[in-house]
Design an enzyme around this catalytic site. Structure first.
Site, PDB file in Angstrom:
ATOM      1  NE  ARG A  83      72.008  44.947  55.330  1.00  7.02           N
ATOM      2  CZ  ARG A  83      70.720  45.150  55.096  1.00  7.02           C
ATOM      3  NH1 ARG A  83      69.878  45.367  56.085  1.00  7.02           N
ATOM      4  NH2 ARG A  83      70.276  45.153  53.871  1.00  7.02           N
ATOM      5  N   GLY A 220      77.945  42.984  55.922  1.00  3.25           N
ATOM      6  CA  GLY A 220      76.861  43.908  56.270  1.00  3.25           C
ATOM      7  C   GLY A 220      76.753  44.154  57.768  1.00  3.25           C
ATOM      8  CB  CYS A 273      64.993  44.918  44.848  1.00  4.45           C
ATOM      9  SG  CYS A 273      63.994  44.124  46.097  1.00  4.45           S
ATOM     10  CE  LYS A 275      70.773  49.559  46.558  1.00  8.31           C
ATOM     11  NZ  LYS A 275      72.182  49.655  46.990  1.00  8.31           N
ATOM     12  CB  THR A 276      74.347  45.453  41.925  1.00  9.58           C
ATOM     13  OG1 THR A 276      74.464  45.695  43.321  1.00  9.58           O
ATOM     14  CG2 THR A 276      75.733  45.383  41.308  1.00  9.58           C
ATOM     15  CG  ASN A 390      73.343  38.025  51.221  1.00 11.78           C
ATOM     16  OD1 ASN A 390      73.279  38.807  50.269  1.00 11.78           O
ATOM     17  ND2 ASN A 390      73.588  38.431  52.459  1.00 11.78           N
ATOM     18  NE  ARG A 392      75.581  40.529  49.511  1.00  9.30           N
ATOM     19  CZ  ARG A 392      74.833  41.585  49.235  1.00  9.30           C
ATOM     20  NH1 ARG A 392      75.320  42.599  48.569  1.00  9.30           N
ATOM     21  NH2 ARG A 392      73.570  41.623  49.626  1.00  9.30           N
TER      22      ARG A 392
HETATM   23  C1  SPV Z   1      72.449  45.206  51.162  1.00 11.62           C
HETATM   24  O1  SPV Z   1      71.994  44.166  51.646  1.00 11.62           O
HETATM   25  O2  SPV Z   1      71.764  46.211  50.943  1.00 11.62           O
HETATM   26  C2  SPV Z   1      73.872  45.277  50.829  1.00 11.62           C
HETATM   27  C3  SPV Z   1      74.758  44.297  51.411  1.00 11.62           C
HETATM   28  O3  SPV Z   1      74.280  46.186  50.171  1.00 11.62           O
HETATM   29  S1  SPV Z   1      75.031  44.583  53.080  1.00 11.62           S
HETATM   30  O4  SPV Z   1      76.410  44.951  53.252  1.00 11.62           O
HETATM   31  O5  SPV Z   1      74.742  43.341  53.758  1.00 11.62           O
HETATM   32  O6  SPV Z   1      74.160  45.645  53.536  1.00 11.62           O
HETATM   33 MN    MN Z   2      72.815  47.815  50.124  1.00  9.59          MN
END
Ligand code: SPV
Ligand code: MN
Length: 630
Positions: A83, A220, A273, A275-276, A390, A392
């Site tokens: 992002r 993102g 951190c 989450k997934t 990053n 994915r």
């Molecule tokens: C995050 O970075 O929190 C994501 C991936 O879930 S993004 O689509 O880049 O936000």
């Molecule tokens: Mn996210």
């Protein structure tokens, strides 16, 4: 619509007109004229139309087939791997400000800038018109969303991540109440990556409930329905709808051993951190891993996942740490891999737990050609890694074994009992702590910090203030956002319990105390607290677990011994560190407008409790045993 029939043919025009929505027609007309694609294609909810997108992404080479059935690879440009915070701005009328943490720009100036870049940005390309629904269709929670994009990869990703909403748009009966997103990847190189990244823009226009995004491909930045829509939804929640919340949260059921119950948790964690992987803990059931909409219905807190897929970080996904995702990634099903290494038609990534090839095509290849081990960036001298941190995978939740499909599709939302806030903190926060009250829980969310990772552009390892793990997506004054959270507690007849987690505490030698899978224990303890199974010690920072309970959980779940010494190290309350955190937080909120008094009460009380304990025990580090019998 006043568009050239060579660009919008009869069949596609009819599809737009069938929606019968004057605002949607106006938007399509305006942006097709501006972006100047050579063709406009309208996609409905039909399988045939969705297949068209999947094939188009292959035809135009934004994706390529891999060996396994359904698997494809997509690469983003070398400078477009996360992002882009710098070029993401909220557009505001002159004189208005949202506070010091939010990137903002004067609206007129921003619009002029981005409309100029959009002019002709789709030349020679096909503009895809997509209708989606954020959340289950026909639901009080949901928001319809219109997406225009010239990227079949973006549209394909959205088909894996969101619900198609062409019929939902018809149900709108012409209402202008929807979000919209205009995206153009801009001019592409011969490797099909965005050429002019220096002209990358992501502008959030609250006035029009729209986001305009150009010269990027990384999801993102480009996928309207993901973080771009989250920002619009946060604004709608905080500034317009008293009984609606839009959060950067996973949703999953925690299922305890040998008990006939499941308890839904929501959890907010900054990018990368855990989450997934929290949502995917084996033995539990996942509903969503990224974005939740919340409402209170008859006093009961309810949530929906607005997505139906996962756009997850692939680094360190291996058979030991993330068995369910790893299994999914090795099966024939529809998966888009992004920014990994491809060798002989197979994807490879860092931390996957198997031997990886020493050469292939990867995320660096669009500018540096084929990758091989030890290769360095000629500009910086830095080693080019096999896969990006990053990198994915994108997959539909129906293809994941432990998805709670019933909860995912429930239009009235699922009832939840707990919220977790988790940062990445190597030296201060305990692995799990239960808030003393709802407002203390809001305070835990509001004081979340995280050491930076590869998930956003910029330096890694720097401690960053990230309230509610949502800072990047908060487009309202922070005080208003916090007030809205306090209000949640007032409106609920049963407030959820709130927990703070930290999976990243390190010992003095810099080694993590916890293994990746250990988070299951903290979740099971929290679940037990909700149902009154465990007592806890009340400390200045909240309720912490007793040694015996954690020890038993480790024994039963992992058949492993959790030592008293580890417990004392992990749950020691390092007063000076916590006080330093309070100072940082106070500084972060200094000058923020409309901050609620409740926040400062929590801050002052927490400081006071820490100082009193320091005086009472005559120690800088409070051991859990100090609180025994309290
Ligand atoms: C995050 O970075 O929190 C994501 C991936 O879930 S993004 O689509 O880049 O936000
Ligand atoms: Mn996210």
């Amino acid at each position: 619509m006043d568009l050239d029939p060579k660009i919008l043919d009869e069949e596609n025009r009819v599809k737009i007109e069938a929606i019968n929505n004057p605002k949607a027609e106006k938007i399509i007309e305006e942006f097709v004229k501006l972006c100047k694609p050579s063709k406009v294609t309208v996609i409905t909810d039909s399988t045939e139309d969705i297949d068209y997108i999947r094939n188009l992404a292959l035809l135009n080479k934004e994706e390529a087939k891999l060996e396994m059935e359904g698997h494809t690879i997509h690469f983003d440009g070398y400078f477009d791997q996360a992002r882009d915070k710098e070029n993401t701005c909220v557009l505001l009328p002159k004189g208005k400000t949202l506070g010091k943490h939010i990137n903002q720009k004067e609206r007129e100036e921003g619009l002029e800038d981005i409309m100029g870049i959009f002019d002709g940005s789709m030349k020679g390309k096909e503009c895809l018109i997509r209708f989606y629904c954020l959340g289950p269709t026909n639901s009080l929670f949901s928001i319809p969303a219109l997406q225009l994009t010239d990227s079949a990869y973006v549209a394909h990703s959205e088909d894996l991540l969101y619900r198609s909403g062409y019929e939902e748009f018809k149900r709108l009966k012409g209402s202008p109440d929807f979000f919209y997103f205009i995206h153009s990847a801009g001019e592409l190189t011969d490797k099909q990556v965005t050429k002019n990244v220096k002209d990358r823009r992501i502008y959030i226009d609250l006035e029009e409930d729209r986001v305009l995004s150009v010269n990027n491909q990384y999801a993102g930045n480009s996928i309207g329905l993901k973080k771009l829509a989250l920002r619009l939804a946060v604004n709608k929640a905080v500034e317009r709808d008293r009984d609606f919340w839009a959060e950067h949260m996973y949703i999953a059921a925690t299922i305890p051993l040998k008990r006939d119950r499941k308890t839904y948790f929501l959890g907010a964690f900054p990018s990368a951190c855990g989450k997934t992987s929290t949502a995917m803990i084996p033995g539990n059931q996942i509903v969503g891993d990224d974005i939740a909409y919340l409402r209170i219905i008859d006093g009961i807190p309810k949530a929906v996942n607005i997505e139906v897929g996962i756009f997850g970080i692939i680094q360190d996904v291996n058979a030991i740490d993330d068995p369910l995702i790893y299994k999914t990634l090795n099966e024939p099903m529809e998966i888009i891999f992004s920014n990994v290494l491809i060798h002989e038609g197979k994807p490879y990534w860092l931390g996957m737990g198997i031997d990886t090839p020493n050469h292939g095509v990867n995320w660096t290849s669009s500018i540096y050609g084929e990758w091989h081990e030890g290769k360095t960036d000629p500009k910086t001298g830095k080693e080019l890694l096999l896969s990006h941190g990053n990198a994915r995978f994108t997959v539909h939740l129906r293809d994941i074994e432990n998805t709670d499909m019933e909860a995912l599709e429930d239009p009235i939302g699922l009832e939840f009992h707990a919220i977790l806030y988790g940062g990445r903190d190597s030296d201060t926060s305990v692995p799990i702590v239960e808030a003393l009250s709802w407002n203390h829980g809001v305070f835990i969310g509001a004081t979340l910090e995280s050491e930076t990772t590869f998930a956003t552009l910029g330096a890694e390892g720097v401690r960053k203030f990230n309230p509610f793990a949502n800072l990047d997506f908060i487009v309202v004054p922070l005080g208003n956002y916090i007030k809205h959270h306090i209000d949640f507690g007032i409106q609920c007849s049963r407030v959820p319990k709130v927990f703070g987690t930290n999976y990243f505490l390190k010992n003095s030698a810099g080694k993590y105390y916890d293994d990746k899978v250990d988070k299951k224990i903290w979740l099971l303890w929290a679940e037990g607290r909700i149902h009154g199974d465990f007592d806890a010690y009340m400390t200045p920072i909240g309720y912490i677990p007793r040694y015996e309970d954690i020890k038993d959980l480790f024994k039963h779940v992992f058949q492993s011994d959790y030592t008293k010494i580890r417990y004392e190290n992990e749950f020691a309350i390092r007063i000076e560190k916590y006080l330093a955190k309070m100072d940082r937080v106070e500084e972060a909120y200094t000058g923020e407008a409309s901050m609620p008094q409740e926040f400062f009460n929590e801050l002052n009380n927490q400081k006071k409790r820490l100082l009193e304990a320091k005086a009472k025990f005559g120690a800088n580090v409070l051991l859990p045993s100090f609180f025994e019998g309290k």
